[in-house]
Design a protein around this motif. Structure first.
Motif, PDB file in Angstrom:
ATOM      1  N   ALA A  82       8.012   3.964 -11.237  1.00 58.90           N
ATOM      2  CA  ALA A  82       9.387   3.871 -11.702  1.00 58.90           C
ATOM      3  C   ALA A  82       9.418   3.321 -13.122  1.00 58.90           C
ATOM      4  O   ALA A  82       8.782   2.307 -13.412  1.00 58.90           O
ATOM      5  N   PRO A  83      10.183   3.962 -14.022  1.00 58.54           N
ATOM      6  CA  PRO A  83      10.316   3.404 -15.368  1.00 58.54           C
ATOM      7  C   PRO A  83      11.038   2.059 -15.306  1.00 58.54           C
ATOM      8  O   PRO A  83      11.948   1.866 -14.501  1.00 58.54           O
ATOM      9  N   ILE A  84      10.624   1.132 -16.131  1.00 51.25           N
ATOM     10  CA  ILE A  84      11.283  -0.167 -16.232  1.00 51.25           C
ATOM     11  C   ILE A  84      11.904  -0.228 -17.616  1.00 51.25           C
ATOM     12  O   ILE A  84      11.196  -0.269 -18.628  1.00 51.25           O
ATOM     13  N   ALA A  85      13.237  -0.218 -17.667  1.00 51.15           N
ATOM     14  CA  ALA A  85      13.943  -0.015 -18.933  1.00 51.15           C
ATOM     15  C   ALA A  85      13.572  -1.066 -19.963  1.00 51.15           C
ATOM     16  O   ALA A  85      13.306  -0.746 -21.127  1.00 51.15           O
ATOM     17  N   TRP A  86      13.526  -2.346 -19.555  1.00 49.15           N
ATOM     18  CA  TRP A  86      13.281  -3.364 -20.565  1.00 49.15           C
ATOM     19  C   TRP A  86      11.836  -3.346 -21.054  1.00 49.15           C
ATOM     20  O   TRP A  86      11.555  -3.722 -22.191  1.00 49.15           O
ATOM     21  N   ILE A  87      10.913  -2.875 -20.211  1.00 49.17           N
ATOM     22  CA  ILE A  87       9.529  -2.714 -20.671  1.00 49.17           C
ATOM     23  C   ILE A  87       9.464  -1.609 -21.726  1.00 49.17           C
ATOM     24  O   ILE A  87       8.776  -1.738 -22.750  1.00 49.17           O
ATOM     25  N   ASP A  88      10.171  -0.500 -21.480  1.00 47.98           N
ATOM     26  CA  ASP A  88      10.217   0.561 -22.485  1.00 47.98           C
ATOM     27  C   ASP A  88      10.806   0.045 -23.788  1.00 47.98           C
ATOM     28  O   ASP A  88      10.331   0.378 -24.886  1.00 47.98           O
ATOM     29  N   ARG A  89      11.853  -0.756 -23.677  1.00 50.66           N
ATOM     30  CA  ARG A  89      12.467  -1.303 -24.893  1.00 50.66           C
ATOM     31  C   ARG A  89      11.514  -2.244 -25.616  1.00 50.66           C
ATOM     32  O   ARG A  89      11.434  -2.254 -26.844  1.00 50.66           O
ATOM     33  N   ALA A 109      17.921   4.010 -21.354  1.00 48.88           N
ATOM     34  CA  ALA A 109      16.884   3.656 -22.333  1.00 48.88           C
ATOM     35  C   ALA A 109      16.182   4.922 -22.805  1.00 48.88           C
ATOM     36  O   ALA A 109      14.965   4.985 -22.886  1.00 48.88           O
ATOM     37  N   ARG A 110      16.989   5.946 -23.118  1.00 52.32           N
ATOM     38  CA  ARG A 110      16.393   7.240 -23.448  1.00 52.32           C
ATOM     39  C   ARG A 110      15.515   7.162 -24.687  1.00 52.32           C
ATOM     40  O   ARG A 110      14.361   7.599 -24.678  1.00 52.32           O
ATOM     41  N   TRP A 111      16.072   6.620 -25.780  1.00 50.58           N
ATOM     42  CA  TRP A 111      15.320   6.616 -27.026  1.00 50.58           C
ATOM     43  C   TRP A 111      14.172   5.610 -26.971  1.00 50.58           C
ATOM     44  O   TRP A 111      13.085   5.877 -27.483  1.00 50.58           O
ATOM     45  N   SER A 112      14.410   4.455 -26.367  1.00 52.08           N
ATOM     46  CA  SER A 112      13.321   3.490 -26.266  1.00 52.08           C
ATOM     47  C   SER A 112      12.225   4.018 -25.357  1.00 52.08           C
ATOM     48  O   SER A 112      11.034   3.774 -25.593  1.00 52.08           O
ATOM     49  N   GLY A 113      12.612   4.773 -24.308  1.00 53.14           N
ATOM     50  CA  GLY A 113      11.593   5.374 -23.447  1.00 53.14           C
ATOM     51  C   GLY A 113      10.741   6.367 -24.193  1.00 53.14           C
ATOM     52  O   GLY A 113       9.522   6.425 -24.019  1.00 53.14           O
ATOM     53  N   LEU A 114      11.380   7.169 -25.052  1.00 46.55           N
ATOM     54  CA  LEU A 114      10.635   8.146 -25.851  1.00 46.55           C
ATOM     55  C   LEU A 114       9.691   7.443 -26.819  1.00 46.55           C
ATOM     56  O   LEU A 114       8.516   7.830 -26.962  1.00 46.55           O
ATOM     57  N   LEU A 115      10.180   6.407 -27.487  1.00 47.67           N
ATOM     58  CA  LEU A 115       9.327   5.670 -28.418  1.00 47.67           C
ATOM     59  C   LEU A 115       8.169   4.993 -27.684  1.00 47.67           C
ATOM     60  O   LEU A 115       7.039   4.961 -28.171  1.00 47.67           O
ATOM     61  N   ALA A 116       8.477   4.445 -26.496  1.00 42.13           N
ATOM     62  CA  ALA A 116       7.427   3.776 -25.720  1.00 42.13           C
ATOM     63  C   ALA A 116       6.326   4.755 -25.340  1.00 42.13           C
ATOM     64  O   ALA A 116       5.139   4.455 -25.464  1.00 42.13           O
ATOM     65  N   ARG A 117       6.708   5.935 -24.871  1.00 43.71           N
ATOM     66  CA  ARG A 117       5.695   6.934 -24.496  1.00 43.71           C
ATOM     67  C   ARG A 117       4.971   7.464 -25.732  1.00 43.71           C
ATOM     68  O   ARG A 117       3.761   7.703 -25.699  1.00 43.71           O
ATOM     69  N   SER A 118       5.703   7.638 -26.825  1.00 38.70           N
ATOM     70  CA  SER A 118       5.098   8.175 -28.047  1.00 38.70           C
ATOM     71  C   SER A 118       4.145   7.185 -28.698  1.00 38.70           C
ATOM     72  O   SER A 118       3.344   7.583 -29.563  1.00 38.70           O
ATOM     73  N   GLU A 167       3.527  15.413 -23.942  1.00 38.20           N
ATOM     74  CA  GLU A 167       4.669  15.251 -23.054  1.00 38.20           C
ATOM     75  C   GLU A 167       4.832  16.419 -22.097  1.00 38.20           C
ATOM     76  O   GLU A 167       5.387  16.277 -21.014  1.00 38.20           O
ATOM     77  N   ARG A 168       4.362  17.602 -22.481  1.00 34.74           N
ATOM     78  CA  ARG A 168       4.495  18.759 -21.597  1.00 34.74           C
ATOM     79  C   ARG A 168       3.722  18.579 -20.295  1.00 34.74           C
ATOM     80  O   ARG A 168       4.053  19.172 -19.273  1.00 34.74           O
ATOM     81  N   ARG A 169       2.687  17.740 -20.353  1.00 38.29           N
ATOM     82  CA  ARG A 169       1.915  17.465 -19.134  1.00 38.29           C
ATOM     83  C   ARG A 169       2.482  16.307 -18.340  1.00 38.29           C
ATOM     84  O   ARG A 169       1.915  15.885 -17.357  1.00 38.29           O
ATOM     85  N   GLY A 170       3.640  15.811 -18.825  1.00 40.12           N
ATOM     86  CA  GLY A 170       4.289  14.706 -18.132  1.00 40.12           C
ATOM     87  C   GLY A 170       3.891  13.397 -18.746  1.00 40.12           C
ATOM     88  O   GLY A 170       2.799  13.255 -19.296  1.00 40.12           O
ATOM     89  N   PRO A 171       4.787  12.391 -18.718  1.00 44.78           N
ATOM     90  CA  PRO A 171       4.460  11.088 -19.285  1.00 44.78           C
ATOM     91  C   PRO A 171       3.330  10.431 -18.545  1.00 44.78           C
ATOM     92  O   PRO A 171       3.145  10.665 -17.338  1.00 44.78           O
ATOM     93  N   PRO A 172       2.503   9.639 -19.219  1.00 42.36           N
ATOM     94  CA  PRO A 172       1.383   8.983 -18.569  1.00 42.36           C
ATOM     95  C   PRO A 172       1.840   8.037 -17.487  1.00 42.36           C
ATOM     96  O   PRO A 172       2.896   7.450 -17.552  1.00 42.36           O
TER      97      PRO A 172
END
Length: 344
Positions: A11-18, A272-281, A338-343
Motif C-alpha cells: 500500500a502506498p503511504i502518502a506521507w512517505i511519498d511526500r 499525493a499524486r505529484w509527490s508519488g510520481l516524484l518519489a518513484r522517479s 513505470e510501464r512495468r509498474g512502480p517498484p
C-alpha cells in the motif's frame, strides 16, 4: 509486532511519498549549490531521509520472509539498479573523457570504470592504476549501501526495541570509524545507513505519527525523530574535535527547524499524486541527474554571452540544472520503468 498495526507492504503511504519527494528535490538542489552554506545544511540530513523512509517501509512480512526470498525481493533490485545505472554512467564518462577535450586513453578509462563498478565504493586504489577510481555518477553508492543496510535490518528486525537501539548505537560508532575508508561495495556507507533504517522501522513498529494520533502527538514525535536524525548525522559527518562542537550542535537544530514544519504537514489527508510520481522517479533522478548536470555544464560553456549567467553555482545556473534534471528524468523514468509498474 502484530501485523494489524502495520500498513500493508504494497500500500502506498502518502506521507512517505511526500518525504521522498522532498528528499529527491534536496538531492538535486544540494548538488547544484555545492560549496555553499545551503549545501552544507542540505547535506546534514537529506540522505538520512531516504534511509529512514526505507526503514519505515520495512514491514512485518519482510521480517517473516525466508532470507532467500527477502534477498530476491528487496536486495536483488538494489544491485540490479546499481549495475544498470553504473553502466550508463560509465559509458557517458568514457565518451566524454575519451572524445572530449581531455582525450584520455580508452584503455585507461575502461580499466578505471571497471574498477569503479566492481569496487562500488567512494574511492578505490587498485594496483597499476595511476590514481584512485571514483564511483561515477557519485550517487550510485546509495544502492549498495541500501542493500547492506537492508540486510542488516532483516537480520535484526525481530529483536526487541532496546536491542535494536543498542545495535544502532554500535553502528553509529562503527560507521564513524569506517567513514571515508572506501570499503568495497560501500560497506562503510551501509553501516552508517543502518541506524536510520532502524529508526524508521521502530517508528513504524510503534506508530507515533499515524493520522489517528492528535496533531501535537505527531508534532512531538516528528521533532524527536528529526532531532535524532540530525544529531546522528552530525556525529557521523563531523570530526571529533572541539572546534566542531558548535557546528555539531547546530546541525540537528537546523535540521529540525527546516524539515519539521513540512514533515508534520506531510501526514495530512489528501491525494499525493505529484509527490508519488516524484518519489518513484527518484530511482532514476538520483543516479542520473549528475549526467544532466555534466551535459548542461558542457553546453553552457558554449553559450557565448550566457556562459557566465548560466554557469555552475550562479542563481540562474542552479535553477536551470534543477528544472532540467526533473524535466528530463521524470519523463524518462515513466518511459523506461513505470510501464512495468512502480517498484515494490
Amino acid at each position: 509486532m502484530p501485523s494489524a498495526s502495520v500498513p500493508p507492504a504494497s500500500a502506498p503511504i502518502a506521507w512517505i511519498d511526500r518525504l521522498k519527494a522532498i528528499g529527491i528535490v534536496l538531492v538535486v538542489l544540494g548538488h547544484a549549490v555545492d560549496g555553499t552554506l545551503l549545501h552544507e545544511v542540505i547535506y546534514s540530513f537529506h540522505m538520512p531521509l531516504f534511509f529512514f523512509a526505507s526503514g519505515y517501509l520495512f514491514s512485518a512480512r519482510d521480517a517473516r520472509q525466508p532470507l532467500s526470498a527477502y534477498l530476491h525481493h528487496r536486495i536483488v533490485p538494489c544491485l540490479r539498479h546499481y549495475l544498470v545505472f553504473s553502466l550508463v554512467g560509465a559509458l557517458y564518462y568514457i565518451v566524454v573523457k575519451h572524445w572530449g577535450p581531455d582525450h584520455r586513453p580508452l584503455g585507461e578509462l575502461l580499466l578505471h570504470r571497471a574498477a569503479s563498478v566492481l569496487a562500488a565504493s567512494g574511492t578505490s586504489q587498485l594496483p597499476s592504476l595511476t590514481q584512485p577510481t571514483t564511483v561515477w555518477p557519485i550517487a550510485l553508492w546509495f544502492f549498495p549501501a541500501l542493500a547492506w543496510a537492508l540486510v542488516g535490518l532483516r537480520l535484526s528486525a525481530r529483536r526487541a526495541s532496546p536491542v535494536l537501539v543498542a545495535l544502532a548505537c554500535g553502528a553509529f560508532a562503527l560507521g564513524r570509524f569506517a567513514e571515508n575508508q572506501g570499503w568495497l561495495w560501500s560497506l562503510d556507507a551501509g553501516v552508517a545507513a543502518y541506524p536510520y533504517l532502524v529508526l524508521g522501522h521502530l517508528l513504524r513498529r510503534h506508530r507515533p505519527v499515524e493520522r489517528s494520533q492528535p496533531l501535537p502527538v505527531r508534532t512531538g514525535a516528528w521533532l524527536l525523530v528529526l532531532l535524532t536524525l540530525g544529531a546522528v548525522t552530525a556525529v557521523l559527518s563531523s570530526p571529533w574535535s572541539q572546534s566542531a562542537a558548535v557546528a555539531t550542535a547546530l546541525k540537528p537544530l537546523a535540521f529540525a527547524g527546516i524539515v519539521l514544519p513540512g514533515v508534520v504537514a506531510l501526514t495530512r489527508p489528501g491525494p499525493a499524486r505529484w509527490s508519488g510520481l516524484l518519489a518513484r522517479s527518484s530511482l532514476t533522478v538520483f543516479p542520473l541527474h549528475i549526467i544532466v548536470f555534466s551535459v548542461l555544464d558542457n553546453l553552457t560553456r558554449r553559450s557565448g554571452p550566457l556562459q557566465d549567467l548560466l554557469a555552475y553555482g550562479e542563481p540562474a545556473g542552479i535553477v536551470l540544472r534543477v528544472l532540467v534534471s526533473f524535466a528530463v528524468l521524470v519523463p524518462l523514468h515513466l518511459l523506461m520503468l513505470e510501464r512495468r509498474g512502480p517498484p515494490a
